[in-house]
Structure formats: structure tokens, C-alpha cells
Design an enzyme around this catalytic site. Structure first.
Site, short mmCIF file in Angstrom:
data_model
loop_
_atom_site.label_atom_id
_atom_site.label_comp_id
_atom_site.label_asym_id
_atom_site.label_seq_id
_atom_site.Cartn_x
_atom_site.Cartn_y
_atom_site.Cartn_z
N CYS A 33 0.83 -1.19 0.00
CA CYS A 33 0.00 0.00 0.00
C CYS A 33 0.87 1.24 0.00
O CYS A 33 2.08 1.18 -0.15
CB CYS A 33 -0.90 0.00 1.24
SG CYS A 33 -1.83 -1.53 1.45
N SER A 58 11.83 -12.37 -4.77
CA SER A 58 13.09 -12.03 -5.45
C SER A 58 14.27 -12.27 -4.51
O SER A 58 14.12 -12.31 -3.29
CB SER A 58 13.04 -10.58 -5.91
OG SER A 58 14.19 -10.23 -6.63
N GLY A 59 15.47 -12.40 -5.09
CA GLY A 59 16.64 -12.85 -4.34
C GLY A 59 17.57 -11.78 -3.82
O GLY A 59 18.70 -12.09 -3.43
N ASP A 112 -3.43 -9.18 8.34
CA ASP A 112 -2.30 -8.82 9.21
C ASP A 112 -2.43 -7.40 9.73
O ASP A 112 -1.84 -7.04 10.75
CB ASP A 112 -0.98 -9.00 8.47
CG ASP A 112 -0.87 -8.16 7.21
OD1 ASP A 112 -1.91 -7.81 6.63
OD2 ASP A 112 0.26 -7.85 6.78
#
Length: 613
Positions: A2, A376-377, A102
Site C-alpha cells: 500500500c 526475489s533474491g 495482518d
């Protein structure tokens, strides 16, 4: 994910200025295309834009909660990966929940523990809570700085938002860059100093800090940092420990009510994430989708180097076949790559990593056509020693930031008006100030002492810049990208691995390779680190040279006030070869320096920046 915006003024009644907070919130529509919400009160205005990932109905914001007659309001950008653990603990404390988001858990955690809730959160976040009874606004940012949070003081007003452009939507804030900002731009850029927004009077809540504001006080405080601890594990124990932490981090980040994929370069880090994710998908009868990026005719022009030993695409395809994923390769055109340099500036609100940014911007836009979440790494190289500056003594013991060792070359391209900027002094100050913060153990060897410094420098500087890049390029395309290696537990563990363990076998990322050996093909485990992505096609160099040539011929180009035209002309005429040292990191050499300057020129015009020289 957001975007958040806020305006706090405990002295004046600002409730009638609702149009301003609406305007600020509107700047965040790419970060949150799915929903919008606001909170209005005499002294606090909040705005929120939402990208719906979990619990469409139960996660609406601003979120309100009243407990024991006390009213709280939350706006939040992020994702908690230990939501259910926290929910169980809070239920045991007497809390009840209306939904499964959450967001509600985060607000309850703040109500229960206050600032101490930050010690319990595992996730990526930037949030603000208004405690009406205590007359307190509390802002916080995640430990590694994955999610952004900028702010400015104007008189009695605190104005904040997820992006710098959000602050500019407030009439009290103007785009001014003074000599300090210019010094930072050319000394440190595309990195920024912790807490700095480059623009005059604009700050960033640093990673792992909170800002608490009351009618009488303002407190900015660090709540987490890596600490120095003894590690006496054997190699086998360390392999098992690391594998467990990594697997848990990835699996926690697979949650969501919307489609999820992974980035897959074929390197060790993205392959490890893909392997764990693909296994989890397969256990539910699903096939993981993976994405990689390449450039037109890249294979024809690739040349091996210390920083780029092998091409990537063949490895991504091998890994996809091994993990039985459905793989997609996005081929970028070089003209589009150059055009997107401007999109990347708007996404960052600052000049960035040139085509390294613009390629990611285009890549995320392509993925967003089908997916809302990607893994992603990023961060593995900073934590486990994947860069050449961890392996070569001349880089290890360079008495400066190892990714920015040629500050003198930077100074040489500046105009006479900027030659008085203390570029080298700025770098030196920031470097030494960071070293003073590094925690150490007693009786460390010279090499272990220096290695701990290097890893701390990378965590606090290089890693943060790459995380900034990832957030801005992805969220400007309404794509949420998660980074499992930025789990603070992995960071703390990696920071305390002795060099002999971390570089097991005398290899970069040696221990990580061993931890991945049971889930990846041997050839990928053994593959040497290769920066990704990078174009090798000379057509891109031609494009940026042509565009810089046009700027040099334009008497109204704002960049010309800042550069030595003769020096930059030489770089253009030699197609970048006159500037051989990397401007930043491993990839930003001559053509990328020109692209960076193109970004600076566009930035000055697009934001109508007032320079205070």
C-alpha cells in the site's frame, strides 16, 4: 502492499484541509490501485491507498480499534510474515479479531505492546498509529528498510508519506536542493545517506527506527541493529541452521489471496527461492510461474569479465526445468530501456541506478499483467559474501565504501561551480560514521574485524539502496515484491558467521552454496556470481550517447550548470570508454554514468527543482 500519507499538527486545527490529504493520498495510487481511505480529525489527517493481497474486506484502512475506551487509528504499508504467531499470542492476552488480515493483528500488537511490538514483528512495513487518548502519533519502518517512509517538519506540522512526491503534494513543501543535497547526489548517489531525502528539509525514517510525536516531544530512535555474537557451530551445523532459516523465510512469504510468482535469473539466490517455492506449490498440486529478463541480441555481444563471468538466460531455463516451473522470459528493447530511465526517476523521486532501475521497472510492469506478488533474491550477496569486494584484498581493505572507490573520478565531471563541494569529505564522513557503529567481538583477527565492517557497510548502505530500487520499481507498477533474504533473523545469523564458515571452500557465498546443495542442481550451486540483469548490446550505448549529446547542445538543459561539459563531451565521444571506473557498484561504468546524468537532467526539469548553490 500500500501507500500511506499523513499530516499532524497539535497546535492548529487542520481538519478543514481535507483536500490536501486527498491530494497527497492520490500520489500513491500506483502503490495502492484497489482501494482508498482517509481519516480526518482536528489535529491528525491520514490517507491510505491499498493493493489488496490478503483479506479484501477485513483489511480496509485506515483501521480503527477501541480498547478499554481508548481509540486507535492505523495506516500501514507492508506484510507481516508471522501474523498467525502474533494472533495466537494476542488472543491469549484477551484480544479478539474480526477478520484474518495482518493489518488488524498489527494494530492489536501496537495496542498491547506499544513500541515494543517492533521487537515481535517479522515482516516488511512502514506504518503510523494515532493514539487519540495519549495524543501520540507513532511511525515505524521495518528493520532492513524494505518499505519507505519519508517525512518533513514545516513549522508545527509533521508531514509524511510513502514517497517524496507525496510530501510535495502538500503546499508547505517545495522541491529545493541545496549544496548539501548536491554533495550527496554526486558523492554517494545513487545511494542516499541514512535518514536523508536529498531534498532540503526532507528526511527518511531510517531502517529499524521509529518516530514518536506528541504535542510536546518528538523522538526518533533505533529499535534494532545486528549485534555481535559468538558462533561456534561446525560447518555441518551451520549448513543445517542456515537451510532451516532460509526455508522458513521463503515459506512464510508465500501467503496471499492473489497470484504469486518468483523472479528467476538462474543464479544461486533466485534459484534457491524458486526451488523452495516450487516444492511448496507442488505439495498443493500447483505449478509455480517464474520470470526472467533478457535484452535484444544480448547473447551476440556478451563478453566475460570479473563482474560478469557468464550470461544468465541459459541458467534460468535449466533451473526452471529442474524445478518444473512454467517459465517466462521477457525480452526488453533497448529504446524502451532508455525511455524508461524517466519512469524510474519518477518512481524513485530521485536519480537512481540508471538502466539497472529502468530494466526492473519494465520487468515489473510485464509481470504485473498476470501477477500481484513476486519473490526475489536481493540481499544474499550482501549477507553471504557474493561480491568481488569480499574476495580480493585490494577491495577488502580499501579504506572507503567498496562499491564506490573512485570518488576522485566523480569530482572530475563536475562544473567549476560545484568543484567547491566537499565530495570526498562527504564520503569520508559517512564511511567513518558507519564504521563507528559496527559491533565487534573481543580479540577478532584483523581479517574478521574488517569482514564484520564490510558486512555492516553492505547491510546499511548497498543493501538498502537495492531494496529501495526494488520497492520503487515494483510498487510503481502495483506489484508487491517480497525479499526472503531480508528476514531479520537471516541477517542477524549471517552477520555473525565467521569468515571461515561463510566462505566455506574458499568460495564466495560458500556456506550458502552448501545449504542449497540438497535442493539445487550441482552446476547452479557451483556457478559463479553474476550481476543481473545487464545489457551487452552496443545499441544501448549509442542511444544514451545520442541523448547526452542532445543535452550538451541544449543551452537550457539544467544539467549543464552542474557538469564539466568538456569532460562529459569526452565520455560521449568515446562512447563511454573515457570513464572506465564504475560510478557505483559493479555495473555503472561509462554508458551507465551517462544514463545517470540523463536521469539527473530529467529530474531537475520534471520536479522543477530550485537549486541553492
Amino acid at each position: 502492499m500500500c501507500g500511506i500519507a499523513g499530516w499532524v499538527n497539535f497546535t492548529d486545527n487542520i481538519e478543514e484541509n481535507q483536500q490536501i490529504i486527498l491530494h497527497m493520498t492520490d500520489t500513491l495510487k500506483e502503490r495502492g490501485p484497489d482501494a482508498e481511505g482517509h481519516y480526518f480529525s482536528p489535529h491528525v489527517l491520514f490517507g491510505h491507498r491499498r493493493l489488496i493481497v490478503v483479506d479484501a474486506e477485513g483489511g480496509k484502512q485506515p483501521m480503527h480499534k477501541t480498547v478499554n475506551g481508548k481509540h486507535y487509528v492505523l495506516i500501514y504499508n507492508g506484510e507481516l510474515y508471522n501474523t498467525e504467531d502474533l494472533r495466537r499470542e494476542l488472543i491469549a492476552c484477551g484480544f479478539s479479531f474480526d477478520a484474518y488480515s495482518d493489518t488488524e493483528v498489527l494494530l492489536a500488537a501496537y495496542i498491547r505492546w506499544g513500541a515494543d511490538c517492533l521487537q515481535k514483528l517479522n515482516g516488511i512495513f512502514a506504518f503510523a498509529v494515532w493514539d487519540e487518548m495519549a495524543q501520540t502519533v507513532f511511525l515505524a519502518r521495518d528493520p532492513l528498510g524494505v518499505k519507505p517512509l519519508f517525512y518533513a517538519w514545516r513549522g508545527n506540522s509533521l508531514i509524511f508519506g510513502s514517497e517524496i512526491k507525496t510530501l510535495f503534494a502538500h503546499p508547505a513543501i517545495q522541491p529545493v536542493v541545496d549544496r548539501d543535497g548536491l554533495t550527496e547526489l554526486f558523492a554517494l548517489g545513487p545511494a542516499t545517506a541514512p535518514g536523508s531525502g536529498v531534498f532540503k528539509g526532507i528526511h527518511e525514517v531510517p531502517p529499524a527506527y521509529f518516530l514518536k510525536v506528541t504535542p510536546d516531544t518528538s523522538l526518533l530512535r533505533e529499535y534494532w541493529k545486528p549485534t555481535a555474537e559468538e558462533n561456534h557451530e561446525t560447518e555441518a551445523e551451520a549448513v543445517e541452521h542456515l537451510r532451516s532459516l532460509f526455508t522458513d523465510a521463503v515459506e512464510r512469504q508465500l501467503v496471499g489471496d492473489v497470484p504469486l510468482c518468483t523472479f528467476l535469473s538462474g543464479g544461486l539466490d533466485s534459484s534457491g527461492i524458486t526451488a523452495v517455492a516450487a516444492r511448496a506449490f507442488a505439495s498443493h498440486g500447483k505449478t509455480l510461474e517464474t520470470y526472467s529478463i533478457d535484452y535484444t541480441d544480448n547473447d551476440k555481444y556478451f563478453k566475460a569479465s570479473l563482474f560478469q563471468p557468464t550470461p544468465d538466460q541459459v541458467w534460468a531455463e535449466k533451473m526452471s526445468k529442474f524445478s518444473k516451473t512454467h517459465h517466462h522470459t521477457y525480452i526488453e528493447r533497448h529504446a524502451a530501456l532508455a525511455d524508461a530511465l524517466e519512469n524510474a526517476v519518477v518512481a524513485r523521486d530521485l536519480p537512481g541506478m540508471a538502466d539497472i532501475d529502468s530494466s526492473l521497472y519494465l520487468f515489473c510492469g510485464e509481470i504485473r499483467k498476470n501477477y500481484v506478488i513476486a519473490l526475489s533474491g536481493e540481499c544474499a550477496d550482501e549477507l553471504f559474501g557474493g561480491y568481488p569486494w569480499y574476495m580480493h584484498d585490494d577491495m577488502i581493505y580499501a579504506d572507503t565504501f567498496p562499491w564506490s572507490r573512485f570518488v576522485g573520478d566523480r569530482c572530475a565531471i563536475l562544473s567549476p561551480a560545484l568543484q567547491t563541494l566537499d565530495i570526498e569529505g562527504c564520503v569520508r564522513h559517512q564511511y567513518l560514521d558507519t564504521l563507528r557503529q559496527v559491533p565487534h567481538l573481543e580479540n577478532e583477527s584483523r581479517r574478521d574485524f574488517r569482514m564484520r565492517e564490510l558486512f555492516y557497510l553492505n547491510i546499511k548502505w548497498f543493501m538498502v539502496n537495492l531494496l529501495n530500487r526494488k520497492d520503487r520499481m515494483s510498487m510503481s507498477n502495483s506489484l508487491e515484491v517480497r525479499v526472503p533474504f531480508a528476514d531479520y533473523r537471516l541477517v542477524q545469523y549471517a552477520f555473525n558467521l565467521p569468515s571461515a564458515l561463510k566462505f566455506a571452500g574458499g568460495r564466495e557465498k560458500g556456506l550458502l552454496r552448501l545449504a542449497m546443495s540438497d535442493i539445487l542442481p550441482k552446476e547452479i550451486v557451483e556457478r559463479k556470481k553474476s550481476p543481473y540483469p545487464k545489457t551487452h548490446n552496443p545499441v544501448y550505448t549509442d542511444i544514451v550517447c545520442q541523448r547526452m549529446d542532445a543535452i550538451l547542445k541544449d543551452p537550457n538543459a539544467p544539467l549543464l550548470e552542474l557538469i564539466d561539459r568538456k569532460k562529459v563531451r569526452e565520455i560521449v565521444d568515446t562512447r563511454g570508454t573515457a570513464y572506465k571506473s564504475p560510478w557505483f557498484g559493479q555495473l555503472m561504468t561509462g554508458p551507465q554514468l551517462l544514463a545517470y546524468l540523463l536521469q539527473v537532467n530529467f529530474w531537475l526539469k520534471q520536479y522543477n527543482i530550485q537549486l541553492e548553490l
